[in-house]
Write a protein that holds these residues in place. Structure first.
Motif, PDB file in Angstrom:
ATOM      1  N   ILE A  54      -8.153 -26.178  12.682  1.00  0.00           N
ATOM      2  CA  ILE A  54      -9.183 -26.527  13.665  1.00  0.00           C
ATOM      3  C   ILE A  54      -8.564 -27.312  14.820  1.00  0.00           C
ATOM      4  CG2 ILE A  54     -11.253 -27.939  14.042  1.00  0.00           C
ATOM      5  CD1 ILE A  54     -12.213 -26.970  11.272  1.00  0.00           C
ATOM      6  N   SER A  55      -7.621 -28.192  14.514  1.00  0.00           N
ATOM      7  CA  SER A  55      -6.957 -28.953  15.587  1.00  0.00           C
ATOM      8  C   SER A  55      -6.187 -28.036  16.530  1.00  0.00           C
ATOM      9  CB  SER A  55      -6.024 -30.020  14.995  1.00  0.00           C
ATOM     10  OG  SER A  55      -4.833 -29.426  14.499  1.00  0.00           O
ATOM     11  N   ARG A  56      -5.829 -26.845  16.069  1.00  0.00           N
ATOM     12  CA  ARG A  56      -5.143 -25.843  16.891  1.00  0.00           C
ATOM     13  C   ARG A  56      -6.137 -24.924  17.602  1.00  0.00           C
ATOM     14  NH1 ARG A  56      -2.370 -22.793  12.778  1.00  0.00           N
ATOM     15  NH2 ARG A  56      -2.475 -21.240  14.413  1.00  0.00           N
ATOM     16  N   GLY A  57      -7.440 -25.231  17.499  1.00  0.00           N
ATOM     17  CA  GLY A  57      -8.448 -24.465  18.202  1.00  0.00           C
ATOM     18  C   GLY A  57      -8.974 -23.253  17.456  1.00  0.00           C
ATOM     19  N   LYS A  58      -8.645 -23.133  16.186  1.00  0.00           N
ATOM     20  CA  LYS A  58      -9.098 -21.996  15.397  1.00  0.00           C
ATOM     21  C   LYS A  58     -10.455 -22.289  14.750  1.00  0.00           C
ATOM     22  CE  LYS A  58      -5.794 -18.956  15.698  1.00  0.00           C
ATOM     23  NZ  LYS A  58      -6.073 -17.617  16.205  1.00  0.00           N
ATOM     24  N   ILE A  59     -11.190 -21.237  14.485  1.00  0.00           N
ATOM     25  CA  ILE A  59     -12.383 -21.295  13.647  1.00  0.00           C
ATOM     26  C   ILE A  59     -11.914 -20.823  12.282  1.00  0.00           C
ATOM     27  CG2 ILE A  59     -14.696 -20.366  13.257  1.00  0.00           C
ATOM     28  CD1 ILE A  59     -14.752 -19.829  16.349  1.00  0.00           C
ATOM     29  N   VAL A  60     -12.220 -21.564  11.245  1.00  0.00           N
ATOM     30  CA  VAL A  60     -11.653 -21.285   9.931  1.00  0.00           C
ATOM     31  C   VAL A  60     -12.691 -20.634   9.026  1.00  0.00           C
ATOM     32  CG1 VAL A  60     -10.460 -22.273   7.941  1.00  0.00           C
ATOM     33  CG2 VAL A  60     -10.124 -23.288  10.202  1.00  0.00           C
ATOM     34  N   PHE A  61     -12.318 -19.471   8.496  1.00  0.00           N
ATOM     35  CA  PHE A  61     -13.088 -18.785   7.473  1.00  0.00           C
ATOM     36  C   PHE A  61     -12.546 -19.276   6.138  1.00  0.00           C
ATOM     37  CE2 PHE A  61     -13.540 -15.156   4.527  1.00  0.00           C
ATOM     38  CZ  PHE A  61     -14.900 -14.920   4.612  1.00  0.00           C
ATOM     39  N   ILE A  62     -13.396 -19.864   5.314  1.00  0.00           N
ATOM     40  CA  ILE A  62     -12.959 -20.499   4.073  1.00  0.00           C
ATOM     41  C   ILE A  62     -13.491 -19.723   2.880  1.00  0.00           C
ATOM     42  CG2 ILE A  62     -12.980 -22.631   2.717  1.00  0.00           C
ATOM     43  CD1 ILE A  62     -13.803 -23.954   5.553  1.00  0.00           C
ATOM     44  N   ILE A  63     -12.561 -19.268   2.047  1.00  0.00           N
ATOM     45  CA  ILE A  63     -12.924 -18.634   0.785  1.00  0.00           C
ATOM     46  C   ILE A  63     -12.975 -19.767  -0.233  1.00  0.00           C
ATOM     47  CG2 ILE A  63     -12.275 -16.943  -0.956  1.00  0.00           C
ATOM     48  CD1 ILE A  63     -10.546 -15.628   1.327  1.00  0.00           C
ATOM     49  N   ALA A  64     -14.161 -20.068  -0.704  1.00  0.00           N
ATOM     50  CA  ALA A  64     -14.347 -21.249  -1.547  1.00  0.00           C
ATOM     51  C   ALA A  64     -14.741 -20.853  -2.959  1.00  0.00           C
ATOM     52  CB  ALA A  64     -15.433 -22.137  -0.942  1.00  0.00           C
ATOM     53  N   ASP A  65     -14.602 -21.821  -3.862  1.00  0.00           N
ATOM     54  CA  ASP A  65     -15.101 -21.634  -5.219  1.00  0.00           C
ATOM     55  C   ASP A  65     -16.342 -22.516  -5.402  1.00  0.00           C
ATOM     56  OD1 ASP A  65     -14.132 -24.272  -5.747  1.00  0.00           O
ATOM     57  OD2 ASP A  65     -12.228 -23.472  -6.448  1.00  0.00           O
ATOM     58  N   PRO A  66     -17.078 -22.362  -6.494  1.00  0.00           N
ATOM     59  CA  PRO A  66     -18.330 -23.109  -6.665  1.00  0.00           C
ATOM     60  C   PRO A  66     -18.162 -24.633  -6.623  1.00  0.00           C
ATOM     61  CG  PRO A  66     -18.255 -21.310  -8.228  1.00  0.00           C
ATOM     62  CD  PRO A  66     -16.900 -21.369  -7.564  1.00  0.00           C
ATOM     63  N   GLU A  67     -16.954 -25.140  -6.892  1.00  0.00           N
ATOM     64  CA  GLU A  67     -16.740 -26.589  -6.875  1.00  0.00           C
ATOM     65  C   GLU A  67     -16.367 -27.122  -5.496  1.00  0.00           C
ATOM     66  OE1 GLU A  67     -15.157 -24.688  -9.479  1.00  0.00           O
ATOM     67  OE2 GLU A  67     -16.972 -25.112 -10.618  1.00  0.00           O
ATOM     68  N   PHE A  68     -16.192 -26.247  -4.526  1.00  0.00           N
ATOM     69  CA  PHE A  68     -15.810 -26.673  -3.177  1.00  0.00           C
ATOM     70  C   PHE A  68     -16.975 -27.446  -2.566  1.00  0.00           C
ATOM     71  CE2 PHE A  68     -15.048 -26.324   1.337  1.00  0.00           C
ATOM     72  CZ  PHE A  68     -13.680 -26.467   1.433  1.00  0.00           C
ATOM     73  N   SER A  69     -16.706 -28.630  -2.054  1.00  0.00           N
ATOM     74  CA  SER A  69     -17.750 -29.516  -1.539  1.00  0.00           C
ATOM     75  C   SER A  69     -17.842 -29.455  -0.016  1.00  0.00           C
ATOM     76  CB  SER A  69     -17.463 -30.950  -1.979  1.00  0.00           C
ATOM     77  OG  SER A  69     -18.310 -31.853  -1.311  1.00  0.00           O
ATOM     78  N   THR A  70     -18.963 -28.951   0.479  1.00  0.00           N
ATOM     79  CA  THR A  70     -19.157 -28.958   1.926  1.00  0.00           C
ATOM     80  C   THR A  70     -19.327 -30.382   2.451  1.00  0.00           C
ATOM     81  OG1 THR A  70     -21.526 -28.550   1.647  1.00  0.00           O
ATOM     82  CG2 THR A  70     -20.128 -26.633   2.044  1.00  0.00           C
TER      83      THR A  70
END
Length: 122
Positions: A54-70
């Protein structure tokens, strides 16, 4: 790019991935994105990678698992990139799909274990 079979409007369609479908639904150009796989991986390392991209100006698509905390992602992003937005995309392509948008002060929370995320300036 993540390619393969996808599900769209009740039909299985070749060449449609969750990544492509989510970009289309959120009107995000794929050329502005990068992918971080946080599934079954140390989430702190994934948070660092997401913040770096994100600091490089990208939008990040995140492949998450059920324990990933938004919520933890939002806390980390608030320190590093306070204007970042977060979107949770659940059950993409299914009749009951849910797309929630928020930001670091009011992050969306997934309702199921079948979700992906976007983070950044979109």
């Amino acid at each position: 790019m993540l390619a393969g079979l996808g599900y769209l409007d009740g039909e299985i369609v070749s060449g449609i991935s969750s990544y492509q479908y989510a970009c289309a639904k959120l009107k995000i150009a794929m050329t502005k994105t990068t992918i971080v796989n946080a599934h079954a991986k140390d989430h702190d390392k994934a948070f660092d990678e997401i913040c770096f991209d994100i600091s490089r100006g990208k939008i990040v698509f995140i492949i998450a698992d059920p324990e990933f905390s938004t919520e933890k992602l939002a806390e980390k992003l608030e320190e590093e990139s306070p204007d970042s937005k977060i979107a949770v995309c659940e059950r993409l392509g299914y009749p009951d799909e849910i797309i929630q948008k928020g930001d670091v002060r009011n992050p969306p929370s997934p309702r199921s274990g079948l979700f992906v995320l976007f983070a950044g300036d979109f």
